[in-house]
Structure formats: structure tokens, C-alpha cells
Design a protein around this motif. Structure first.
Motif, PDB file in Angstrom:
ATOM      1  N   ASP A 153      40.228  42.663  34.631  1.00  0.00           N
ATOM      2  CA  ASP A 153      40.836  43.967  34.343  1.00  0.00           C
ATOM      3  C   ASP A 153      41.536  44.518  35.586  1.00  0.00           C
ATOM      4  O   ASP A 153      42.617  45.093  35.507  1.00  0.00           O
ATOM      5  N   GLU A 154      40.873  44.331  36.728  1.00  0.00           N
ATOM      6  CA  GLU A 154      41.454  44.849  37.965  1.00  0.00           C
ATOM      7  C   GLU A 154      42.758  44.107  38.304  1.00  0.00           C
ATOM      8  O   GLU A 154      43.766  44.723  38.661  1.00  0.00           O
ATOM      9  N   THR A 155      42.761  42.787  38.159  1.00  0.00           N
ATOM     10  CA  THR A 155      43.981  42.030  38.469  1.00  0.00           C
ATOM     11  C   THR A 155      45.083  42.341  37.452  1.00  0.00           C
ATOM     12  O   THR A 155      46.270  42.349  37.794  1.00  0.00           O
ATOM     13  N   LEU A 156      44.664  42.639  36.222  1.00  0.00           N
ATOM     14  CA  LEU A 156      45.632  42.972  35.181  1.00  0.00           C
ATOM     15  C   LEU A 156      46.423  44.219  35.553  1.00  0.00           C
ATOM     16  O   LEU A 156      47.620  44.326  35.272  1.00  0.00           O
ATOM     17  N   GLY A 195      50.208  49.101  39.820  1.00  0.00           N
ATOM     18  CA  GLY A 195      50.000  48.209  40.963  1.00  0.00           C
ATOM     19  C   GLY A 195      49.205  48.883  42.071  1.00  0.00           C
ATOM     20  O   GLY A 195      49.141  50.101  42.165  1.00  0.00           O
ATOM     21  N   TRP A 196      48.573  48.044  42.877  1.00  0.00           N
ATOM     22  CA  TRP A 196      47.799  48.569  44.007  1.00  0.00           C
ATOM     23  C   TRP A 196      48.725  48.894  45.177  1.00  0.00           C
ATOM     24  O   TRP A 196      49.682  48.157  45.454  1.00  0.00           O
ATOM     25  N   TYR A 197      48.375  49.932  45.907  1.00  0.00           N
ATOM     26  CA  TYR A 197      48.978  50.114  47.222  1.00  0.00           C
ATOM     27  C   TYR A 197      48.575  48.920  48.075  1.00  0.00           C
ATOM     28  O   TYR A 197      47.442  48.425  47.987  1.00  0.00           O
ATOM     29  N   ASP A 198      49.482  48.487  48.912  1.00  0.00           N
ATOM     30  CA  ASP A 198      49.255  47.278  49.699  1.00  0.00           C
ATOM     31  C   ASP A 198      48.093  47.397  50.669  1.00  0.00           C
ATOM     32  O   ASP A 198      47.344  46.453  50.874  1.00  0.00           O
ATOM     33  N   ALA A 199      47.990  48.583  51.290  1.00  0.00           N
ATOM     34  CA  ALA A 199      47.122  48.621  52.467  1.00  0.00           C
ATOM     35  C   ALA A 199      46.823  50.074  52.801  1.00  0.00           C
ATOM     36  O   ALA A 199      46.552  50.876  51.913  1.00  0.00           O
ATOM     37  N   LEU A 246      29.698  40.690  36.275  1.00  0.00           N
ATOM     38  CA  LEU A 246      29.867  41.565  37.450  1.00  0.00           C
ATOM     39  C   LEU A 246      30.648  42.818  37.050  1.00  0.00           C
ATOM     40  O   LEU A 246      31.850  42.762  36.809  1.00  0.00           O
ATOM     41  N   GLU A 247      29.959  43.942  37.004  1.00  0.00           N
ATOM     42  CA  GLU A 247      30.598  45.194  36.584  1.00  0.00           C
ATOM     43  C   GLU A 247      30.791  46.107  37.776  1.00  0.00           C
ATOM     44  O   GLU A 247      29.872  46.313  38.567  1.00  0.00           O
ATOM     45  N   THR A 248      32.003  46.655  37.902  1.00  0.00           N
ATOM     46  CA  THR A 248      32.277  47.518  39.047  1.00  0.00           C
ATOM     47  C   THR A 248      32.319  48.999  38.668  1.00  0.00           C
ATOM     48  O   THR A 248      32.406  49.843  39.543  1.00  0.00           O
ATOM     49  N   GLY A 249      32.269  49.303  37.384  1.00  0.00           N
ATOM     50  CA  GLY A 249      32.371  50.716  37.004  1.00  0.00           C
ATOM     51  C   GLY A 249      33.796  51.202  37.128  1.00  0.00           C
ATOM     52  O   GLY A 249      34.129  52.030  37.984  1.00  0.00           O
ATOM     53  N   ILE A 250      34.671  50.661  36.308  1.00  0.00           N
ATOM     54  CA  ILE A 250      36.075  51.082  36.253  1.00  0.00           C
ATOM     55  C   ILE A 250      36.357  51.509  34.814  1.00  0.00           C
ATOM     56  O   ILE A 250      35.560  51.208  33.918  1.00  0.00           O
ATOM     57  N   PRO A 251      37.441  52.228  34.578  1.00  0.00           N
ATOM     58  CA  PRO A 251      37.681  52.715  33.216  1.00  0.00           C
ATOM     59  C   PRO A 251      37.646  51.602  32.174  1.00  0.00           C
ATOM     60  O   PRO A 251      37.274  51.840  31.024  1.00  0.00           O
ATOM     61  N   GLY A 278      46.532  35.456  43.640  1.00  0.00           N
ATOM     62  CA  GLY A 278      46.146  34.049  43.561  1.00  0.00           C
ATOM     63  C   GLY A 278      44.683  33.870  43.946  1.00  0.00           C
ATOM     64  O   GLY A 278      43.935  33.118  43.308  1.00  0.00           O
ATOM     65  N   THR A 279      44.265  34.583  44.983  1.00  0.00           N
ATOM     66  CA  THR A 279      42.879  34.469  45.448  1.00  0.00           C
ATOM     67  C   THR A 279      41.905  35.038  44.417  1.00  0.00           C
ATOM     68  O   THR A 279      40.858  34.440  44.129  1.00  0.00           O
ATOM     69  N   LEU A 280      42.239  36.192  43.833  1.00  0.00           N
ATOM     70  CA  LEU A 280      41.329  36.817  42.863  1.00  0.00           C
ATOM     71  C   LEU A 280      41.265  36.010  41.569  1.00  0.00           C
ATOM     72  O   LEU A 280      40.189  35.826  40.991  1.00  0.00           O
ATOM     73  N   LEU A 281      42.418  35.532  41.103  1.00  0.00           N
ATOM     74  CA  LEU A 281      42.401  34.729  39.870  1.00  0.00           C
ATOM     75  C   LEU A 281      41.646  33.422  40.106  1.00  0.00           C
ATOM     76  O   LEU A 281      40.966  32.914  39.211  1.00  0.00           O
ATOM     77  N   SER A 282      41.749  32.882  41.313  1.00  0.00           N
ATOM     78  CA  SER A 282      41.011  31.652  41.634  1.00  0.00           C
ATOM     79  C   SER A 282      39.511  31.921  41.675  1.00  0.00           C
ATOM     80  O   SER A 282      38.705  31.062  41.287  1.00  0.00           O
TER      81      SER A 282
END
Ligand code: G3I
Ligand code: 9MR
Length: 471
Positions: free
Chosen positions: A115-118, A64-68, A99-104, A83-87
Motif C-alpha cells: 500500500d505504501e509503495t502504491l 508521491g513521497w517527498y524525497d528527503a 506487518l502492519e504499520t497503521g496507515i489509512p 525497487g528496493t521496497l518491491l524486492s
């Protein structure tokens, strides 16, 4: 293609918030760092104790991501963020495919956005108590870590009391995830089903526990240790009920959710925030099939009509504003995290465009992109690493502690907030100028996932629709 790079960078911002992975030079460049909090052995706080999991039980709640700017993980705030990202994906699936961000995970056959939301979804699933389906409000330290790198401190981590807001937000996100990841069944076997089951179980728990409010004051009077990290307390749950019902309805088509959805169609529409998520449900109703399995249809015309009315309200006095932006026509726009108000107004206008195809809504949405990138009373581009004058000292622990001069890129700061709850010294205090680029200022210069997500949506939406601009 002028928005594409900004859209990519703000999505990449989420990668830097990953909690239990080491960020390697290949993906993180000069901001590479070791993994932070592993959270493989988190304590059940006395406020969350039950028969199967008494206080002190150790569970894993990894990822999980750190909140802030802090190092805690909060379900309620993850709710609107996810919800916002999946939308964003549901509205612009074609665009996100490239759209590629360069993540593993890049190149694994799943869009990087997903992948990021996953990465965060898998953490969220650990927050549901398998015994009853209730969801812990957060995974947290008892008190905030100092301004140090993640993983340096070893203070115990806790899951705290289950709550109805967290459980309904979780139900909404997992229901939407079931829908979205259902299209990737070959690459992610079983995931969609697991999400659907988790959502239904969370809904059942909520029906039995319809108003369990998370109150830190109450918890700290009754249990120890005291928990003093972010509260994300919410006492009004109508909107969470509606959002969860709308996502479950869109995913399952089951009539049992339709009546709950129907009860709220006339509700006043508001720009969403972490505590006010109804709008996410309205967007979902407008975007998805609103027909039940039995063929019964929900009439969404009043929803689009009131959304267009709201959009018209937002653009009606745009020209009166000194900067010609939608953002900032009202003093009420300048709350804690005001930049996310600008971004969420932009999303509403994009949705108004999607239902009406009227260019004026897209132009107005772009005025708020401009606002965030510097067409505002401070002259700052509010996204780290973007523009010639952008925040250098966000209230963001890794950016403060990593010894690298530039802050971690792709993060939206909170923005002007005349509340100035941090008591730092501000050069200006008018609503639209009450911003200061110092690490002290957690009320105007922190970053947060629920503020980044609407910028991901908005900037990429404007890019995806750019072929339509000016026509
Ligand atoms: O809702 C009222 C509004 O009616 C009123 O007009 C306005 C006047 O200032 O205040 C509004 O409430 C504010 C609310 O944010 C608006 O969303 C509260 O005063 C303000 O205290 C509250 O701030 C929240 C802050 O935590 C303090 O609790 C922020 O929304 C929230 O984003 C922020 O979240 C923190 C987490 O707790 C911890 N992690 C970092 C994160 C970001 O700073
Ligand atoms: O660093 C904390 C930040 O992440 C939170 O958003 C903020 C509000 O909850 O609180 C910050 O911590 C401050 C604490 O609340 C008061 N003492 C100073 C802390 C910042 O250094």
C-alpha cells in the motif's frame, strides 16, 4: 521478535513523507499535519516542452513521497527506493502479509508495504508523458523551500526535462510493479496491465533517446527559471539499461530483453546507490524465473558466484574492524549517505544467504543492523525515535518546523560523511566520526527515501529469517 518493531517503524517512516495527504492524529499521533504540496497544477518547464505540452502547460502530478528533508519528488531516487521496497516484498511475501504499520489503508487486503509503495507508484505514473512515453526527471520547486512545514509556501512547481536515466528507472519500477501487483488483480483491477504498458512505453522512448543526460548546468544556461534543487545527475547509464531490461525480462519473459540482459551478466558487481542500480537487476534475475516464453534459460550461475565472492570480500576482514562490523572496513564506505552503504551491504549479505543458506552471511548482515543501531564510532542509533541516543535534529523540514520536540520517527539519517559539504561545525572529522546531529548538517544529518528503503529491507529480512538465526 527483537527486530520487528524497528522494521515496522522504518516502514512507517514513509507514511510521514506523503506529500498530498493530511496526516491525521489517528495515524500520525503528535506529528499530525495538514496536507503539503497538492501538485494538481504543475507547470511544464521550458526544458520539458514538446508539441503536445508546450512550456507552461499545467498537468497534475499529485501524490508521491517527498524525497528527503526537502519537498521535491525525484524519479531517479524514487527508482532505487521503489525497487528496493518491491524486492523486500518479493523476497519475503509471507512476512509482509502480517506487518502492519497503521496507515489509512491497513486492513484493505493488501500488505501495508505494498500500500505504501502504491502511494508513490501512482505519482510516478503521472510523470510519464502520454504522448511519447518519456519520463520527466523530477517534480520540483525552482529552488528549495525554506525550513517550513510542507504546503506553507506556494511557489510554482515544475516538471523538468525528460531523461534516459529517469525513464529507464521508471521502466524498471513499473515492470516490477506489474509483476508484484499482478497478484492483487481483484483488488487492483487494471493496475498491473497499466504498469506493464507504461514500462514498455518507457523502454521504447529510451531506445529512441538512449543517452539524454539530465544536467542542471545545461538547463540553467538555456532555460528559465533556473532549477537549483537536487540534481540526481547520472552520466553512466549502462546499469539503468541493464536493470530495466532485467525487470522487463522477469515480467514478460520476452526474448527481446534477454540479449540486453546477457550483455551485462559479467559486469562488475557493486553495492547499489541511486546512480548505480545494476545490482537490483542481478537480485531480480536470481529471485525470478530466468526462462523466456520460448523456454530458453539465462544461466545465472556466474551471477550468484560473483555475488558470493563479493559477500566473502565483505566479511573477510570484519574482525579487523574495531567494531566487528562489515560496515566501515574501507574509508570509501563513508560517502554522503554512508548509512545506506551499510544497509545495502546488509542486503547483499542477505541475498548471499538466500542463495547459499550459509549462516555466516546472515550473521554478517546483522553486524550492519547493529552498526545502524549504535555499534559504531559515534554511538548513535541512526534511526530517529529508535534507541537511547538517536538523532534529535535531522535536516528534515517537517521535523524542524512542526514545533514537536522529538523528530518524526522511523527515518534513517545520512551518517558519517567526511566530505562535510554543508560546512557546518563537526565535533569530529575522521571518516567514521564525521557526523553531527544538527539541522544545519544536510550532508550528514538529512534523511532520504533511498536510505530508508534498504533499512526496511534489511531489518525486516533479518526478522523474517530470525527462525534461522543461531541454528
Ligand atoms: O561518487 C563519488 C565517489 O567516487 C567519491 O569517492 C566520493 C568522495 O566524496 O564522492 C562520490 O560522489 C558523491 C556522491 O554523493 C556519492 O553518492 C558526491 O561527492 C556527493 O556530492 C553526492 O551527494 C549527493 C547529494 O545529493 C549532492 O548532490 C548524494 O549522493 C545524494 O543522496 C543527495 O541527494 C539529495 C538531493 O540532491 C536533494 N534531496 C535530498 C537528498 C539527500 O541529501
Ligand atoms: O536543504 C537542502 C537539502 O535538502 C539538500 O539535500 C542539500 C543538497 O542539495 O541542499 C540543502 O539546501 C542547502 C543548499 O544546497 C545550500 N544552502 C543551504 C541549504 C540548506 O539550508
Amino acid at each position: 521478535d527483537i527486530y520487528r518493531e524497528v522494521g515496522r517503524v522504518v516502514l512507517k517512516g514513509f507514511y510521514f513523507q506523503r506529500s498530498d495527504q493530511s496526516l491525521t492524529v489517528k495515524y500520525a499521533g503528535e506529528w499530525a499535519r495538514p496536507a503539503g504540496h497538492p501538485d494538481t497544477s504543475v507547470l511544464v518547464h521550458p526544458s520539458a516542452a514538446g508539441a503536445a505540452r508546450p512550456a507552461g502547460t499545467k498537468i497534475s502530478s499529485a501524490g508521491g513521497w517527498y524525497d528527503a528533508g526537502d519537498y521535491n519528488k525525484y524519479i531517479v531516487n524514487s527508482g532505487i527506493t521503489m525497487g528496493t521496497l518491491l524486492s523486500a516484498y518479493e523476497d519475503f511475501p509471507e512476512y509482509y502479509r502480517s506487518l502492519e504499520t497503521g496507515i489509512p489503508e491497513s486492513g484493505n487486503g493488501i500488505p501495508d508495504l505494498l500500500d505504501e509503495t502504491l502511494y508513490n507508484l501512482r505519482w510516478m505514473l503521472t510523470m510519464q508523458d502520454p504522448a511519447d512515453g518519456g519520463v520527466y526527471h523530477k517534480c520540483t520547486n525552482a529552488s528549495f523551500d525554506g525550513m517550513v512545514m510542507p504546503g506553507v509556501t506556494r511557489d510554482p512547481r515544475y516538471v523538468v526535462q525528460k531523461g534516459t536515466a529517469a525513464t529507464l528507472d521508471f521502466a524498471a519500477v513499473t515492470a516490477q510493479a506489474a509483476r508484484v501487483f499482478g497478484k492483487f488483480g481483484k483488488l487492483l483491477p487494471g493496475l498491473s496491465d497499466s504498469c506493464r504498458k507504461a514500462a514498455l512505453k518507457a523502454w521504447e522512448w529510451s531506445l529512441k533517446n538512449p543517452a539524454v543526460i539530465y544536467s542542471q548546468d545545461f538547463i540553467n544556461k538555456n532555460f528559465s527559471p533556473a532549477i537549483t534543487t537536487g540534481e540526481y545527475g547520472d552520466r553512466h547509464l549502462d546499469d539503468e539499461w541493464f536493470w530495466a531490461a532485467a525487470e522487463l525480462y522477469a515480467t514478460t519473459g520476452s526474448t527481446r530483453f534477454a540479449s540486453r540482459v546477457g550483455q551485462h551478466l559479467q559486469d562488475v558487481k557493486r553495492i547499489p546507490s541511486w546512480s548505480d542500480v545494476a545490482m537490483l537487476g542481478f537480485y531480480t534475475l536470481l529471485r525470478n524465473e530466468t526462462k523466456s516464453k520460448q523456454g530458453k534459460r539465462i544461466d545465472t550461475r556466474p551471477v550468484s558466484a560473483s555475488m558470493l565472492q563479493m559477500a566473502d570480500g565483505l566479511i573477510s576482514s570484519q574482525g579487523v574492524n574495531a567494531f566487528g562490523t562489515v560496515m566501515g572496513q574501507s574509508v570509501k564506505d563513508f560517502i554522503w549517505g554512508s548509512n545506506s552503504v551499510a544497509a545495502n551491504q546488509g542486503i547483499l549479505l542477505v541475498n548471499a544467504f538466500l542463495v547459499s543458506h550459509d549462516q555466516k552471511y546472515l550473521d554478517a548482515a546483522i553486524s550492519n543492523v547493529d552498526y545502524l543501531l549504535g555499534r559504531n564510532a559515534t554511538g548513535y542509533s541512526f534511526i530517529t525515535g529508535i534507541g537511547t541516543k538517536s538523532p534529535m535534529f535531522p535536516h528534515h523540514r517537517p521535523s524542524v518546523a512542526d514545533g514537536v520536540d522529538p523528530p518524526i520517527p522511523g527515518l534513517l539519517v545520512a551518517g558519517p560523511n567526511p566530505g562535510r559539504q554543508d560546512k557546518c561545525e563537526y565535533p569530529h572529522t575522521e571518516p567514521e566520526t564525521a557526523y553531527v546531529d544538527v539541522a544545519c548538517s544536510y550532508a550528514s544529518n538529512e534523511i532520504a527515501i533511498n536510505w530508508n528503503a534498504p533499512v526496511v529491507y534489511l531489518v525486516n529480512a533479518v526478522q523474517a529469517l530470525s527462525g534461522k538465526i543461531g541454528k
